[in-house]
Design an enzyme around this catalytic site. Structure first.
Site, PDB file in Angstrom:
ATOM      1  CG  HIS A   1      -5.045  76.849  57.533  1.00 44.98           C
ATOM      2  ND1 HIS A   1      -6.258  77.025  56.903  1.00 44.98           N
ATOM      3  CD2 HIS A   1      -4.764  78.028  58.157  1.00 44.98           C
ATOM      4  CE1 HIS A   1      -6.689  78.273  57.121  1.00 44.98           C
ATOM      5  NE2 HIS A   1      -5.811  78.889  57.886  1.00 44.98           N
TER       6      HIS A   1
ATOM      7  CB  SER B   1      -0.274  44.314  61.045  1.00 41.88           C
ATOM      8  OG  SER B   1      -0.345  43.605  59.821  1.00 41.88           O
TER       9      SER B   1
ATOM     10  CE  LYS C   1       0.933  49.562  60.397  1.00 41.69           C
ATOM     11  NZ  LYS C   1       0.016  49.439  59.266  1.00 41.69           N
TER      12      LYS C   1
ATOM     13  CD  GLU D   1      -6.999  53.289  62.683  1.00 49.38           C
ATOM     14  OE1 GLU D   1      -7.487  52.766  61.667  1.00 49.38           O
ATOM     15  OE2 GLU D   1      -5.946  52.894  63.210  1.00 49.38           O
TER      16      GLU D   1
END
Ligand code: ARG
Length: 467
Positions: free
Chosen positions: A155, A276, A282, A289
């Site tokens: 979980h 970024s 960043k 992804e």
């Protein structure tokens, strides 16, 4: 006018020609198409159906065409509709009558599915190799991180301590199963349909088995109607690719999660991160992804093919032309995802300290505190309750289980002795899980041996496949 223009007085409209053409997709199959035609021509010659001199002219002519496509010199014309027409038309233009004999006893219907099966076999083999490379890298990272402890989750909550090697090997097993699915897809593609002609077979005395052997197929199809309309091998490939992408997406998700500031378990190499355009600080796990995102596309390819095949009457229908684009895309996407994931895993930095700090949180020793009492005679449910009380006590005090005093343990249950403090050691807790497939390091070493053996034998299997 097209090669089939005998019974037509008008050409197809320009728009319909473009709409119906598969050339932009199937030109990728030119090598397979040429190999299939050469094998067919050789067999026609051997069977005395066309003269030997024609066979030679055809084979040489096709070799020249292959070289000109290889070199990017071949001029593709959308009016040729598909790769089969494009090559045959060029062959006839180059060598005349002999070229016009090539299509004897053959239809584009058995031709296209032969090409596609050859292509699928090649792609499956390449995918199996990329799959193996990823598994090798997972094994290597597992070996290097035998002693790194992190929380195991259920979980997404801290559950019990596990070794990073164990966690990484879980993925190696998923990819090992994917390898088997790819091998299965290879097998279903490995059947030669050539000689089925348009749908019913042919009156020419073709030697189907000779053609199959020439092309490296293991067997031939048994029903000509099924042969020209069966695309199950592409479904198998797309399904294998989909499942593997789903597995990749799970790993990708953990890479994303683990490289957040909150987790900090891993740091991706610069080679597999992006910055970024606005925020100078960043470092984004874009490629993880993207792998996660590509899964949608590959599963989409599978669903598209399933729906294309649904309700199709026998035998060949033009719908089947829609089979290639998605399957080719699924295979290419999976291969890219394998390579990208492999590079990302190979070059990531493991932050053992961050994992070690995290494993101290969340009372990961609680199960073992309960087991301690069970081993001293208390029924498990009672022991579970006692350990629960101790966790509550820790929460109140803001401390960890191993920071409680023996007196605290004894106050909960008299069965606790001095050795309970040592029994809370998290590495020892993990190591004690020695059931086959458990996270104890001795069990992991056995598991590693199994995983490496599978990588070895799958590697030899790949080598053994005909090219
Ligand atoms: N381009 C076609 C395909 O990809 C080749 C087979 C065409 N056959 C036909 N009878 N129109 O399926």
């Amino acid at each position: 006018m097209a090669l089939w223009s005998g019974r037509f007085t008008e050409s197809v409209s320009d728009f319909a020609q473009r709409f119906g053409a598969s050339l932009p997709v199937d030109r990728q199959l030119y090598r397979q198409d040429i190999a299939g035609s050469k094998a067919h021509a050789r067999m026609l010659g051997a069977q005395g159906i066309i003269p030997a001199a024609d066979v030679q002219a055809i084979v040489e002519g096709l070799d020249r065409i292959e070289r000109s496509i290889d070199a990017g010199e071949f001029v593709f014309d959308i009016n040729d509709e598909d790769i089969h027409m494009a090559i045959e038309k060029q062959l006839i233009a180059d060598i005349g009558e002999a070229g016009a004999r090539l299509h004897t006893g053959r239809s584009r219907n058995d031709q296209v599915v032969t090409d596609t099966r050859l292509f699928a076999k090649e792609r499956c083999r390449q995918l199996m190799e990329a799959n193996l490379q990823l598994r090798r890298t997972l094994v290597q990272q597992a070996r290097q991180n035998m002693d790194v402890l992190l929380p195991g989750y259920t979980h997404l909550q801290h559950a019990q301590p596990v070794f990073l090697a164990h966690h990484l090997l879980a993925y190696a097993h998923m990819f090992a199963r994917d390898f088997k699915r790819l091998a299965q897809a290879y097998d279903s593609a490995d059947v030669c349909p050539l000689g089925s002609a348009a749908l019913a077979g042919t009156t020419y005395p073709l030697d189907r088995r000779a053609v199959a052997a020439d092309l490296g197929f293991s067997s031939i199809t048994a029903n000509s109607l099924d042969a020209v309309s069966d695309r199950d091998f592409l479904l198998d490939l797309s399904y294998a690719a989909s499942v593997s992408c789903v597995h990749l997406s799970r790993l990708a998700e953990e890479v994303v999660l683990w490289s957040t500031t909150e987790f900090g378990y891993i740091t991706l190499s610069d080679a597999f991160s992006t910055g970024s355009s606005i925020m100078p600080q960043k470092k984004n796990p874009d490629f993880a992804e993207l792998i996660r995102g590509k899964t949608g596309r590959v599963v989409g390819d599978l669903v598209a093919l399933l729906v294309t095949l649904k309700s199709l009457p026998l035998a060949y229908n033009k719908d089947l032309q829609e089979d290639k684009e998605g399957a080719i895309d699924a295979a290419r996407t999976l291969e890219d995802c394998y390579r990208c994931m492999e590079g990302m895993i190979a070059t990531m930095q493991v932050n053992a300290d961050a994992m070690g700090a995290s494993v101290q949180k969340g009372f990961l020793a609680a199960t073992d505190v309960a087991d301690y009492l069970v081993k001293r005679g208390l029924p498990f449910r009672r022991a579970h309750e006692a350990a629960g009380h101790l966790v509550k006590l820790c929460e109140q005090r803001g401390c960890n289980l191993d920071e409680l005093d023996l007196a605290d343990f004894k106050a909960e249950n008299d069965l606790f002795e001095e050795d309970i403090i040592a029994a809370c050691d998290l590495a020892a807790i993990a190591d004690a899980r020695l059931t086959e497939g458990g996270t104890g390091r001795a069990a992991i070493r056995d598991q590693l041996a199994l995983v490496e053996k599978a990588v070895q034998s799958d590697g030899s299997f790949c080598e053994s496949l005909s090219r």
